[in-house]
Design a protein around this motif. Structure first.
Motif, PDB file in Angstrom:
ATOM      1  N   PHE A 126      -0.965 -15.268  27.739  1.00  0.00           N
ATOM      2  CA  PHE A 126      -2.316 -15.069  27.826  1.00  0.00           C
ATOM      3  C   PHE A 126      -2.204 -13.733  26.950  1.00  0.00           C
ATOM      4  O   PHE A 126      -1.877 -13.091  26.913  1.00  0.00           O
ATOM      5  CB  PHE A 126      -2.372 -14.526  29.264  1.00  0.00           C
ATOM      6  N   GLU A 127      -3.584 -13.934  25.816  1.00  0.00           N
ATOM      7  CA  GLU A 127      -3.673 -12.754  25.108  1.00  0.00           C
ATOM      8  C   GLU A 127      -5.112 -12.322  25.472  1.00  0.00           C
ATOM      9  O   GLU A 127      -6.137 -13.227  25.855  1.00  0.00           O
ATOM     10  CB  GLU A 127      -3.756 -13.507  23.737  1.00  0.00           C
ATOM     11  N   LEU A 128      -5.581 -10.986  25.406  1.00  0.00           N
ATOM     12  CA  LEU A 128      -6.847 -10.492  25.466  1.00  0.00           C
ATOM     13  C   LEU A 128      -7.519 -10.840  24.192  1.00  0.00           C
ATOM     14  O   LEU A 128      -7.191 -10.650  23.026  1.00  0.00           O
ATOM     15  CB  LEU A 128      -6.695  -9.030  25.377  1.00  0.00           C
ATOM     16  N   ALA A 129      -8.742 -11.421  24.473  1.00  0.00           N
ATOM     17  CA  ALA A 129      -9.621 -11.935  23.460  1.00  0.00           C
ATOM     18  C   ALA A 129     -10.843 -10.889  23.209  1.00  0.00           C
ATOM     19  O   ALA A 129     -11.072 -10.572  22.425  1.00  0.00           O
ATOM     20  CB  ALA A 129     -10.203 -13.177  23.821  1.00  0.00           C
ATOM     21  N   GLU A 130     -11.144 -10.351  24.469  1.00  0.00           N
ATOM     22  CA  GLU A 130     -12.304  -9.300  24.397  1.00  0.00           C
ATOM     23  C   GLU A 130     -12.526  -8.753  25.677  1.00  0.00           C
ATOM     24  O   GLU A 130     -11.936  -9.363  26.834  1.00  0.00           O
ATOM     25  CB  GLU A 130     -13.808 -10.018  24.210  1.00  0.00           C
ATOM     26  N   ALA A 131     -12.812  -7.339  26.023  1.00  0.00           N
ATOM     27  CA  ALA A 131     -12.859  -6.808  26.949  1.00  0.00           C
ATOM     28  C   ALA A 131     -14.174  -5.946  26.530  1.00  0.00           C
ATOM     29  O   ALA A 131     -14.506  -5.161  25.805  1.00  0.00           O
ATOM     30  CB  ALA A 131     -12.004  -5.825  27.264  1.00  0.00           C
ATOM     31  N   ARG A 132     -15.485  -6.136  27.402  1.00  0.00           N
ATOM     32  CA  ARG A 132     -16.739  -5.541  26.994  1.00  0.00           C
ATOM     33  C   ARG A 132     -17.336  -4.913  28.240  1.00  0.00           C
ATOM     34  O   ARG A 132     -17.162  -5.535  29.274  1.00  0.00           O
ATOM     35  CB  ARG A 132     -17.422  -6.060  26.230  1.00  0.00           C
ATOM     36  N   PRO A 133     -18.027  -3.837  28.350  1.00  0.00           N
ATOM     37  CA  PRO A 133     -18.929  -3.324  29.455  1.00  0.00           C
ATOM     38  C   PRO A 133     -19.665  -4.418  29.820  1.00  0.00           C
ATOM     39  O   PRO A 133     -20.387  -5.258  29.161  1.00  0.00           O
ATOM     40  CB  PRO A 133     -19.606  -2.300  28.905  1.00  0.00           C
ATOM     41  N   ALA A 134     -19.747  -4.609  31.148  1.00  0.00           N
ATOM     42  CA  ALA A 134     -20.795  -5.488  31.883  1.00  0.00           C
ATOM     43  C   ALA A 134     -21.907  -5.012  32.931  1.00  0.00           C
ATOM     44  O   ALA A 134     -22.262  -5.833  33.798  1.00  0.00           O
ATOM     45  CB  ALA A 134     -19.980  -6.706  32.298  1.00  0.00           C
ATOM     46  N   THR A 157     -12.350 -11.223  28.706  1.00  0.00           N
ATOM     47  CA  THR A 157     -11.950 -12.729  28.296  1.00  0.00           C
ATOM     48  C   THR A 157     -10.566 -12.766  27.781  1.00  0.00           C
ATOM     49  O   THR A 157     -10.241 -12.060  26.864  1.00  0.00           O
ATOM     50  CB  THR A 157     -12.819 -13.318  27.035  1.00  0.00           C
ATOM     51  N   LEU A 158      -9.881 -13.914  28.446  1.00  0.00           N
ATOM     52  CA  LEU A 158      -8.419 -13.948  28.120  1.00  0.00           C
ATOM     53  C   LEU A 158      -8.230 -15.382  27.163  1.00  0.00           C
ATOM     54  O   LEU A 158      -8.994 -16.261  27.703  1.00  0.00           O
ATOM     55  CB  LEU A 158      -7.346 -14.078  29.137  1.00  0.00           C
ATOM     56  N   ARG A 159      -7.238 -15.582  26.362  1.00  0.00           N
ATOM     57  CA  ARG A 159      -6.967 -16.648  25.769  1.00  0.00           C
ATOM     58  C   ARG A 159      -5.725 -17.181  26.268  1.00  0.00           C
ATOM     59  O   ARG A 159      -4.926 -16.372  26.329  1.00  0.00           O
ATOM     60  CB  ARG A 159      -7.045 -16.687  24.215  1.00  0.00           C
ATOM     61  N   GLY A 219      -9.851 -23.151  26.257  1.00  0.00           N
ATOM     62  CA  GLY A 219      -8.752 -22.347  26.246  1.00  0.00           C
ATOM     63  C   GLY A 219      -8.891 -20.701  26.721  1.00  0.00           C
ATOM     64  O   GLY A 219      -8.002 -19.799  26.231  1.00  0.00           O
ATOM     65  N   THR A 220     -10.210 -20.401  26.718  1.00  0.00           N
ATOM     66  CA  THR A 220     -10.361 -19.083  27.158  1.00  0.00           C
ATOM     67  C   THR A 220     -10.946 -19.100  28.827  1.00  0.00           C
ATOM     68  O   THR A 220     -11.460 -19.954  29.274  1.00  0.00           O
ATOM     69  CB  THR A 220     -11.696 -18.539  26.350  1.00  0.00           C
ATOM     70  N   ALA A 256       1.280 -13.768  34.055  1.00  0.00           N
ATOM     71  CA  ALA A 256       1.099 -12.659  32.951  1.00  0.00           C
ATOM     72  C   ALA A 256       0.415 -11.440  33.473  1.00  0.00           C
ATOM     73  O   ALA A 256      -0.550 -11.469  34.409  1.00  0.00           O
ATOM     74  CB  ALA A 256       0.149 -13.311  31.772  1.00  0.00           C
ATOM     75  N   THR A 257       0.585 -10.302  32.739  1.00  0.00           N
ATOM     76  CA  THR A 257      -0.246  -9.082  32.921  1.00  0.00           C
ATOM     77  C   THR A 257      -0.756  -8.641  31.337  1.00  0.00           C
ATOM     78  O   THR A 257       0.015  -8.691  30.646  1.00  0.00           O
ATOM     79  CB  THR A 257       0.561  -7.938  33.544  1.00  0.00           C
ATOM     80  N   VAL A 258      -2.183  -8.745  31.502  1.00  0.00           N
ATOM     81  CA  VAL A 258      -2.670  -8.258  30.106  1.00  0.00           C
ATOM     82  C   VAL A 258      -3.376  -6.893  30.340  1.00  0.00           C
ATOM     83  O   VAL A 258      -4.288  -6.805  31.394  1.00  0.00           O
ATOM     84  CB  VAL A 258      -3.829  -9.378  29.952  1.00  0.00           C
ATOM     85  N   THR A 259      -3.149  -6.167  29.561  1.00  0.00           N
ATOM     86  CA  THR A 259      -3.861  -4.640  29.634  1.00  0.00           C
ATOM     87  C   THR A 259      -5.228  -4.685  28.963  1.00  0.00           C
ATOM     88  O   THR A 259      -5.427  -5.205  27.842  1.00  0.00           O
ATOM     89  CB  THR A 259      -3.026  -3.545  29.356  1.00  0.00           C
ATOM     90  N   PHE A 260      -5.954  -3.896  29.365  1.00  0.00           N
ATOM     91  CA  PHE A 260      -7.358  -3.648  28.590  1.00  0.00           C
ATOM     92  C   PHE A 260      -7.950  -2.197  28.908  1.00  0.00           C
ATOM     93  O   PHE A 260      -7.747  -1.937  30.034  1.00  0.00           O
ATOM     94  CB  PHE A 260      -8.447  -4.660  28.957  1.00  0.00           C
TER      95      PHE A 260
END
Length: 135
Positions: free
Chosen positions: A35-43, A51-53, A96-97, A127-131
């Protein structure tokens, strides 16, 4: 005679695997995906859209239709592993996202830990993905 039967059995097994309709992915392991970080944005206040890929490591191609069955978000990267946030799955925008809305009560480093099943694979992809969550 027993030797011939054993050889026939082994060759038969190899033929079955080689012609399996699952193709290349049938013999892959969980480590063949990431898993890869595609985007992290305020919501909104205290929330972050992440969003992960999911990609196959051998060729970098996206892997659609994985089943994510376990998620956890916490501030372990910021030294506060007990500071956790709720994770709500959202619809992915592209094949894939995988998108999640995470309750990030405070700005800083967060980790999203998840477990997923890739169709046709016996092992669980973990997986562990940081953001970073911004205010």
């Amino acid at each position: 005679m027993l030797s011939k039967l054993l050889r026939a059995g082994v060759l038969g097994a190899v033929t079955v695997v080689a012609t399996s309709p699952l193709g290349h992915g049938a013999l892959a392991a969980a480590s063949d995906y990431r898993f890869e970080l595609a985007e992290a944005r305020p919501a909104g206040p205290g929330k972050t859209d992440v969003t992960l890929r999911l990609v196959r490591t051998s060729d970098g191609r996206p892997v659609p239709d994985a089943v994510i069955f376990q998620t956890r978000a916490d501030m372990a990267p910021a030294g506060m592993p007990t500071m956790a946030g709720n994770v709500a799955p959202q619809a992915g925008q592209q094949p894939g996202t995988y998108r999640f809305q995470v309750d990030t009560g405070m700005a800083g480093g967060w980790a999203l830990t998840l477990a997923a099943k890739v169709q046709g694979e016996p092992e669980t992809v973990r997986a562990t993905v940081t953001f970073n969550a911004a205010r």
